[in-house]
Design a protein around this motif. Structure first.
Motif, PDB file in Angstrom:
ATOM      1  N   GLN A 277       0.832  -1.205   0.000  1.00 61.28           N
ATOM      2  CA  GLN A 277       0.000   0.000   0.000  1.00 61.28           C
ATOM      3  C   GLN A 277       0.871   1.261   0.000  1.00 61.28           C
ATOM      4  O   GLN A 277       0.667   2.174  -0.810  1.00 61.28           O
ATOM      5  CB  GLN A 277      -0.899  -0.030   1.243  1.00 61.28           C
ATOM      6  CG  GLN A 277      -1.992   1.009   1.258  1.00 61.28           C
ATOM      7  CD  GLN A 277      -2.763   0.989   2.581  1.00 61.28           C
ATOM      8  OE1 GLN A 277      -2.195   0.728   3.645  1.00 61.28           O
ATOM      9  NE2 GLN A 277      -4.042   1.261   2.514  1.00 61.28           N
TER      10      GLN A 277
ATOM     11  N   ASP B 109     -10.226  -2.619   0.216  1.00 67.75           N
ATOM     12  CA  ASP B 109     -10.181  -1.164   0.369  1.00 67.75           C
ATOM     13  C   ASP B 109     -10.352  -0.846   1.860  1.00 67.75           C
ATOM     14  O   ASP B 109     -10.739  -1.713   2.650  1.00 67.75           O
ATOM     15  CB  ASP B 109     -11.230  -0.471  -0.514  1.00 67.75           C
ATOM     16  CG  ASP B 109     -12.647  -0.790  -0.091  1.00 67.75           C
ATOM     17  OD1 ASP B 109     -13.010  -0.490   1.062  1.00 67.75           O
ATOM     18  OD2 ASP B 109     -13.399  -1.351  -0.917  1.00 67.75           O
TER      19      ASP B 109
ATOM     20  N   LYS C  16     -12.330   0.870   3.687  1.00 65.95           N
ATOM     21  CA  LYS C  16     -13.646   0.759   4.321  1.00 65.95           C
ATOM     22  C   LYS C  16     -13.945  -0.704   4.645  1.00 65.95           C
ATOM     23  O   LYS C  16     -14.290  -1.040   5.772  1.00 65.95           O
ATOM     24  CB  LYS C  16     -14.711   1.329   3.380  1.00 65.95           C
ATOM     25  CG  LYS C  16     -15.907   1.849   4.085  1.00 65.95           C
ATOM     26  CD  LYS C  16     -16.831   2.626   3.163  1.00 65.95           C
ATOM     27  CE  LYS C  16     -17.580   3.640   3.992  1.00 65.95           C
ATOM     28  NZ  LYS C  16     -17.991   4.794   3.233  1.00 65.95           N
TER      29      LYS C  16
ATOM     30  N   MET D  68      -7.469   8.848   5.079  1.00 57.44           N
ATOM     31  CA  MET D  68      -8.104   7.529   5.198  1.00 57.44           C
ATOM     32  C   MET D  68      -8.945   7.420   6.464  1.00 57.44           C
ATOM     33  O   MET D  68      -9.707   6.471   6.626  1.00 57.44           O
ATOM     34  CB  MET D  68      -7.035   6.424   5.190  1.00 57.44           C
ATOM     35  CG  MET D  68      -6.262   6.362   3.896  1.00 57.44           C
ATOM     36  SD  MET D  68      -5.054   5.023   3.948  1.00 57.44           S
ATOM     37  CE  MET D  68      -4.159   5.339   2.424  1.00 57.44           C
TER      38      MET D  68
ATOM     39  N   ASP E 276     -12.593   6.502   6.114  1.00 57.05           N
ATOM     40  CA  ASP E 276     -13.027   5.124   5.860  1.00 57.05           C
ATOM     41  C   ASP E 276     -12.719   4.186   7.028  1.00 57.05           C
ATOM     42  O   ASP E 276     -13.308   3.112   7.124  1.00 57.05           O
ATOM     43  CB  ASP E 276     -12.331   4.585   4.596  1.00 57.05           C
ATOM     44  CG  ASP E 276     -12.839   5.276   3.337  1.00 57.05           C
ATOM     45  OD1 ASP E 276     -14.008   5.732   3.347  1.00 57.05           O
ATOM     46  OD2 ASP E 276     -12.073   5.367   2.363  1.00 57.05           O
TER      47      ASP E 276
END
Ligand code: HEM
Length: 144
Positions: free
Chosen positions: A75, A90, A92, A136, A139
């Motif tokens: 990532q 992902d 979330k 981020m 999420d």
């Protein structure tokens, strides 16, 4: 061309457009971090510290450390301009149902900072990494 004209051209930046003055491309953040092996070593340290952390360690107690370090490496490698492709969930989906709070998120950031300090990541690079991860929170944090 006299000296003062040259000074004006240099000051106005016109001289910089000449091909001989072309600057080499800035190294990517990935390169500045020392490439994939260095990022992996940072993430191995990070996951160990996460597991040991009194605030959030519990959430990582059943985590396969090598697997999470590998996912985080891909990532960060990809996000910093490296030749990797993150193929995990992902953000979330990865954190759904974990009841993650702002305090959890802040704790994780502090743990990452401890790892970056331990691995000698310069402070300005630390800030670049943190500002990449910060958005981020939308999420990851599910308890507001
Ligand atoms: C910017 C912040 C964060 C990033 C970039 C991040 C990144 C990731 C990634 C890449 C995975 C792996 C997903 C997969 O395997 O497909 C993951 C899993 C996970 N994350 Fe996060 N995370 C963040 C914040 C947090 C926070 C605040 C917590 C809780 C304190 C947390 C807890 C977990 C847990 C428990 C897993 C599952 C690990 C396992 O497979 O056992 N994460 N995260």
């Amino acid at each position: 061309m006299n000296k003062s004209m040259m000074a004006i051209l240099v000051a106005s930046g016109l001289m910089l457009s000449a091909p001989v003055m072309a600057q080499p491309a800035q190294p990517s953040l990935y390169q500045q971090l020392g490439g994939k092996d260095n990022i992996r070593s940072l993430m191995d340290d990070f996951v160990q510290r996460l597991k040991a952390d009194s605030r959030i360690g519990e959430q990582f107690k059943n985590t396969d450390a090598a697997r999470l370090a590998s996912q985080l490496t891909d990532q960060v490698c990809e996000a910093t301009g490296g030749p990797c492709k993150y193929v995990g969930l992902d953000m979330k989906a990865a954190h759904a149902g974990m009841n993650i709070t702002k305090a959890h998120f802040n704790a994780l950031v502090e743990v990452l900072q401890a790892s970056m300090n331990a691995k000698g990541v310069p402070f300005d690079k630390q800030l670049e990494i943190l500002s990449m991860l910060a958005p981020m929170h939308r999420d990851v944090i599910t308890v507001r």
